[in-house]
Design a protein around this motif. Structure first.
Motif, PDB file in Angstrom:
ATOM      1  N   GLU A  46     -74.578 -31.440  37.463  1.00 20.56           N
ATOM      2  CA  GLU A  46     -73.413 -30.704  37.963  1.00 20.56           C
ATOM      3  C   GLU A  46     -72.118 -31.470  37.776  1.00 20.56           C
TER       4      GLU A  46
ATOM      5  N   ASP B   1     -69.002 -29.769  36.084  1.00 15.82           N
ATOM      6  CA  ASP B   1     -67.850 -29.623  36.983  1.00 15.82           C
ATOM      7  C   ASP B   1     -66.631 -30.344  36.443  1.00 15.82           C
TER       8      ASP B   1
ATOM      9  N   HIS C  14     -63.057 -35.188  40.358  1.00 13.49           N
ATOM     10  CA  HIS C  14     -64.109 -34.749  39.446  1.00 13.49           C
ATOM     11  C   HIS C  14     -64.465 -35.856  38.466  1.00 13.49           C
TER      12      HIS C  14
END
Lengths: 199, 199
Positions: A46, A50, B7
């Motif tokens: 992820e 992401d 992120h």
């Protein structure tokens, strides 16, 4: 004879497309991933997608960030009249780690390289010119790499900004701190000599 | 000062949990991933989670595979009466690449290591015993690594299988092909001497 099953082969192939990861390393990584707990693997998988989906360029300096404007450009305590020009976000991070630069950055996303067919229009130079024209910039510090491409880019930016009447400087090139002269190449030694400062 | 956005930081952190990937390498990989086309990134992300979710152990030899039984154990042309015991699926692949071993494998998933607290019950030894008891096995070839753990495991298996009356052999240890004696450690040189064969 198929050495690995389809899923493992696909994973090894995907991993070996990463820079510096050969087939052997990809195999080692793949088997490590298979031995990790499923939630760790999910997190890894992820975090990859992401980051790709959510990271964008800062509207001001073009570094990679989660928001419209990066934390540095959005910080009113930084000196927005001094711009350091770097080739990429990793170089920005390198200077940011020193904790001593109080200006803002401009990330070019590359350097001029006729060899690779990268010209002035392929990096964020127009955007730099626009920033210099729009605000009252005191100084532009060029911190591109000390490679052929970096130097070419630095010289090009220097020429480009001259008519704007803004002060343009280049970070020093010379012997790295802790470096032993014996092991340093001649070009660097000559640069260090040329750039000598009075004590 | 946050060097990277959330992120990106998460991605770097996830990547640096992989073996042999330090922070610098993780940064390089992360920025490479961010520069990849989205469909490539999706492929990478999916291949990771797909492999983890779909790969299981072969019912026979315990190597990692997509199906109940791996292609080697499912191949009727392999000699199912000769079992080569290896520590992991990578070692299986190493021998399989030679293309000359026609038997089947048994993957232990580790080696006995008192240092790491891995005992005989933590590796697939019971399963090996069950295979030897269930079928008419001609030979068990022990191909664990030539490390302390590998040797310990080999000796242990040897003792374990003796009462079963099955032939147990150990792959040779010595100077690697192309190896220069000058650069080879003394233990290996002594092993090579002990294991000499008549010409």
């Amino acid at each position: 004879m198929e050495l690995y099953s389809n899923h493992i082969s696909r994973l090894i192939q995907s991993l070996s497309s990463l820079p510096g990861v050969g087939t052997k390393t990809a195999q080692r990584l793949a088997f490590h991933i298979l031995s990790m707990p499923e939630e760790e693997v999910e997190k890894l998988s992820e975090s990859i997608i992401d980051a790709k989906r959510n990271v964008k360029y800062c509207r001001e300096c073009f570094t990679l960030t989660d928001d419209e404007v990066c934390p540095i450009c959005g910080n009113p305590r930084r000196n927005h009249n001094v711009i350091m020009v770097v080739e990429n976000s990793r170089d920005l991070a390198a200077y940011e780690k020193t904790g001593r630069f109080e200006g803002v950055y401009h990330v070019l996303h590359g350097a001029i390289s006729p060899m690779l067919g990268i010209g002035p229009n392929d990096i964020k130079l127009k955007e730099l010119m626009a920033r210099v024209a729009a605000a009252d910039i005191e100084e532009v510090i060029i911190a591109t790499n000390s490679s052929l491409e970096g130097e070419t880019t630095a010289m090009y930016i220097g020429k480009l900004l001259k008519p704007a009447g803004v002060k343009v400087s280049r970070i020093a090139s010379g012997v790295p701190v802790g470096g032993d002269l014996e092991y340093i190449d001649e070009v660097t030694l000559l640069r260090a000599l040329e750039g000598r400062t009075e004590l």
